[in-house]
Design a protein around this motif. Structure first.
Motif, short mmCIF file in Angstrom:
data_model
loop_
_atom_site.label_atom_id
_atom_site.label_comp_id
_atom_site.label_asym_id
_atom_site.label_seq_id
_atom_site.Cartn_x
_atom_site.Cartn_y
_atom_site.Cartn_z
N ASP A 189 -67.91 50.55 0.67
CA ASP A 189 -67.66 49.53 -0.35
C ASP A 189 -66.97 50.08 -1.58
O ASP A 189 -66.24 49.38 -2.28
N GLN A 190 -67.26 51.35 -1.89
CA GLN A 190 -66.68 51.95 -3.10
C GLN A 190 -65.42 52.75 -2.79
O GLN A 190 -65.06 53.66 -3.56
N ASN A 191 -64.82 52.42 -1.68
CA ASN A 191 -63.57 53.09 -1.28
C ASN A 191 -63.74 54.58 -1.07
O ASN A 191 -62.83 55.37 -1.31
N GLN A 192 -64.97 54.99 -0.71
CA GLN A 192 -65.19 56.41 -0.40
C GLN A 192 -65.09 56.59 1.10
O GLN A 192 -65.43 55.67 1.87
N LEU A 193 -64.68 57.78 1.50
CA LEU A 193 -64.51 58.05 2.92
C LEU A 193 -65.83 58.54 3.50
O LEU A 193 -66.30 59.62 3.17
N GLU A 194 -66.43 57.72 4.31
CA GLU A 194 -67.75 58.04 4.86
C GLU A 194 -67.60 58.50 6.30
O GLU A 194 -66.96 57.82 7.11
N LEU A 195 -68.18 59.67 6.58
CA LEU A 195 -68.08 60.22 7.93
C LEU A 195 -69.38 59.97 8.67
O LEU A 195 -70.46 60.31 8.16
N GLU A 196 -69.30 59.38 9.85
CA GLU A 196 -70.50 59.26 10.69
C GLU A 196 -70.29 60.21 11.86
O GLU A 196 -69.32 60.09 12.60
N MET A 197 -71.18 61.13 11.98
CA MET A 197 -70.97 62.25 12.88
C MET A 197 -72.13 62.35 13.87
O MET A 197 -73.29 62.34 13.44
N LYS A 198 -71.81 62.36 15.16
CA LYS A 198 -72.85 62.58 16.16
C LYS A 198 -72.77 64.02 16.60
O LYS A 198 -71.70 64.51 16.92
N VAL A 199 -73.91 64.69 16.58
CA VAL A 199 -73.94 66.09 16.96
C VAL A 199 -74.98 66.31 18.04
O VAL A 199 -75.93 65.52 18.17
N ALA A 200 -74.79 67.36 18.82
CA ALA A 200 -75.77 67.72 19.85
C ALA A 200 -76.19 69.17 19.63
O ALA A 200 -75.36 70.00 19.23
N ALA A 201 -77.47 69.42 19.87
CA ALA A 201 -77.98 70.79 19.67
C ALA A 201 -79.13 71.06 20.62
O ALA A 201 -79.65 70.13 21.25
N ASP A 202 -79.51 72.32 20.71
CA ASP A 202 -80.64 72.66 21.56
C ASP A 202 -81.95 72.11 21.00
O ASP A 202 -82.87 71.74 21.71
N ASN A 203 -82.02 72.14 19.65
CA ASN A 203 -83.25 71.63 19.01
C ASN A 203 -82.89 70.95 17.69
O ASN A 203 -81.75 71.02 17.22
N ARG A 204 -83.89 70.37 17.10
CA ARG A 204 -83.68 69.57 15.88
C ARG A 204 -83.30 70.43 14.68
O ARG A 204 -82.62 69.98 13.76
N ALA A 205 -83.71 71.70 14.69
CA ALA A 205 -83.46 72.57 13.54
C ALA A 205 -81.98 72.71 13.23
O ALA A 205 -81.58 72.83 12.07
N GLY A 206 -81.14 72.69 14.28
CA GLY A 206 -79.70 72.83 14.07
C GLY A 206 -79.15 71.68 13.25
O GLY A 206 -78.35 71.89 12.32
N ALA A 207 -79.58 70.44 13.55
CA ALA A 207 -79.12 69.27 12.81
C ALA A 207 -79.58 69.33 11.34
O ALA A 207 -78.82 69.02 10.41
N VAL A 208 -80.82 69.74 11.16
CA VAL A 208 -81.36 69.85 9.79
C VAL A 208 -80.60 70.92 9.02
O VAL A 208 -80.25 70.75 7.84
#
Lengths: 299, 193
Positions: free
Chosen positions: B127-146
């Motif tokens: 809405d504020q004309n900012q570029l928003e990235l939605e990114m899907k990632v895959a990892a062995d465990n949750r720690a990588g995403a965090v």
């Protein structure tokens, strides 16, 4: 240890004694070692009738005026005063204890319990103050007891005159303030109705008696010596000490009593209030009558 | 000798002796109170300045809002509507063209943990004309995403990184996560590559 004492141990710079025949007042010098001004006002006979139980002040207006006149000349802007009551209006008792409770309320309860046996009135109607002195093997309390109705008469007289009696004590105990009590010392204070006797040693009161004085201030030296003699003998038998010095107050001619007292005890005799302890005098305030006021102020 | 006997109903209290005993304590407390009062007054004065600055900025915002409303009103006129629509279309087009996939991947590379790989990347204007990235990632465990979220928080190119969704990966061997962040390209690279 005391009860009802002044907070922090300080006392006012004014003192006023109501006696049977006059009101005496004085103000201490700033250094507190002498009375710089004093005055007195005569009272008509019967105005004050000192008694332990009966009403004491019979003419409130005359007494108020006498207090105003006596204190007015010396008070300046001060309004706090040491009120000195006649010895016959207050009972003074010496009591020995092995120990007293450390809490003041509990200690007072113990003192009151002991006093009950020696009073002709209900102690619940009385005000008690005591001074505990330690020495030797135990503890000795000097307790003063006054009936509340009697105390209220005197306090009201001062308040009516515009003064606040924040310290109230009997005349003889006040007078002891003028005595040096390092050596065995006998203090004799005579007034129109009683003879007060105290024996002091090493800043402690060892004996205290108030005797009836049927002869008034005209009592001779020999008669006074006779009255005092049993107490001296009792003291010497009890403590194995000889009286070293005698202070006399309340007699116009101490010189007259001195030979008889000296003959009985071998002690030197002097006036309780020395000339160096008293300054300017206004009105009929003889030095020999000022022991209560001077002692209360310089103690 | 002195006997502290006092039968008075209301015993005498010596104010001078009270002050001699407690004066230092009372004085120190008074001094402390004065210092604290001084700090309070100073804080109040500073807050007054801040209040004035805020008021000034709010005034400026209100002025700009009024200007914008007037401009929007002008653009909303029938005569100007086609120009406005065309302008909006062109602006969006310019912004889309300004997005550089190369630059995004370069910046992502700097923050991407080794145990993680990107499955999908969807840029969108918010809405504020900012570029928003939605990114899907895959990892062995949750720690990588965090770990990726933490690294993005420390990077000047990504703002407001959030782990919005997580679950098992499609093959069931690890976890997949969806991370959303606002992308901020370098000022010099806004023209795109």
């Amino acid at each position: 240890m005391t009860t009802g004492s002044t907070k922090f141990g300080a006392r006012p710079a004014l003192a006023c004694e109501i006696a049977a025949d006059r009101v005496l007042a004085g103000r201490s010098a700033d250094a507190g070692r002498m009375v710089e001004m004093c005055s007195a006002q005569e009272l008509a006979p019967g105005t004050v009738v000192p008694d332990l139980i009966e009403p004491n002040l019979r003419d409130g207006t005359a007494i108020r005026q006498a207090i105003e006149s006596a204190l007015g000349g010396v008070s300046g802007r001060s309004r706090d005063v040491i009120a000195i009551l006649p010895d016959t209006a207050v009972r003074v008792v010496l009591m020995d204890f092995e120990t007293l409770p450390s809490k003041p309320e509990e200690a007072e309860a113990v003192v009151r319990f002991r006093l009950k046996k020696s009073l002709p009135f209900n102690l619940d109607d009385a005000r008690v103050s005591y001074h505990a002195q330690t020495g030797g093997t135990g503890l000795r309390a000097i307790a003063a007891v006054v009936l509340k109705s009697v105390l209220q008469e005197y306090e009201s007289a001062f308040r009516d005159a515009g003064y606040n009696p924040g310290v109230v004590m009997p005349s003889m105990l006040a007078a002891l303030g003028a005595a040096d009590a390092e050596k065995p010392t006998l203090v004799v204070k005579v007034d129109a109705r009683s003879i007060g006797i105290a024996i002091l040693d090493q800043e402690q009161v060892l004996l205290f008696r108030t005797l009836e004085n049927v002869r008034g201030i005209t009592i001779s030296g020999e008669q006074l010596a006779e009255e005092v003699y049993p107490s001296v003998v009792f003291f010497q038998d009890t403590y194995n000490l000889n009286i070293d010095r005698i202070y006399v107050a309340g007699l116009p001619e101490t010189v007259g009593a001195a030979p008889a007292l000296k003959a009985q005890t071998g002690a030197t005799v002097a006036e309780l209030v020395a000339a160096s302890q008293i300054g300017a005098v206004t009105g009929s305030a003889p030095r020999w009558r000022m022991a209560g006021v001077v002692g209360a102020l310089i103690a | 000798m002195r006997l502290d006997i006092n039968l008075a109903t209301r015993p005498y209290e010596d104010a001078r002796e009270f002050w001699a005993r407690w004066g230092i304590g009372v004085g120190l407390l008074g001094l402390l109170t004065a210092v604290l009062l001084g700090f309070a007054v100073l804080g109040w004065v500073k807050a007054g300045r801040d209040r004035q600055a805020i008021q000034h900025l709010q005034q400026q915002i209100a002025d700009r809002d009024r200007e914008r409303a007037a401009a929007e009103q002008l653009l909303a006129l029938d005569a100007n509507r086609s120009t406005r629509d065309q302008s909006q279309f062109l602006n969006e087009l310019i912004q889309r063209k300004a997005f550089s996939w190369t630059r995004v991947f370069e910046d992502l590379e700097k923050v991407m943990p080794s145990s993680l790989h990107v499955v999908a990347l969807k840029p969108e204007l918010n809405d504020q004309n900012q570029l928003e990235l939605e990114m899907k990632v895959a990892a062995d465990n949750r720690a990588g995403a965090v770990d990726l979220v933490h690294r993005m928080e420390g990077s000047k190119h990504f703002q407001g990184a959030q782990l919005v969704q997580e679950g098992s990966s499609e093959n069931g061997a690890g976890v997949s996560a969806t991370i959303v962040a606002v992308y901020v390209p370098d000022a010099g690279n806004r023209s795109g590559k």
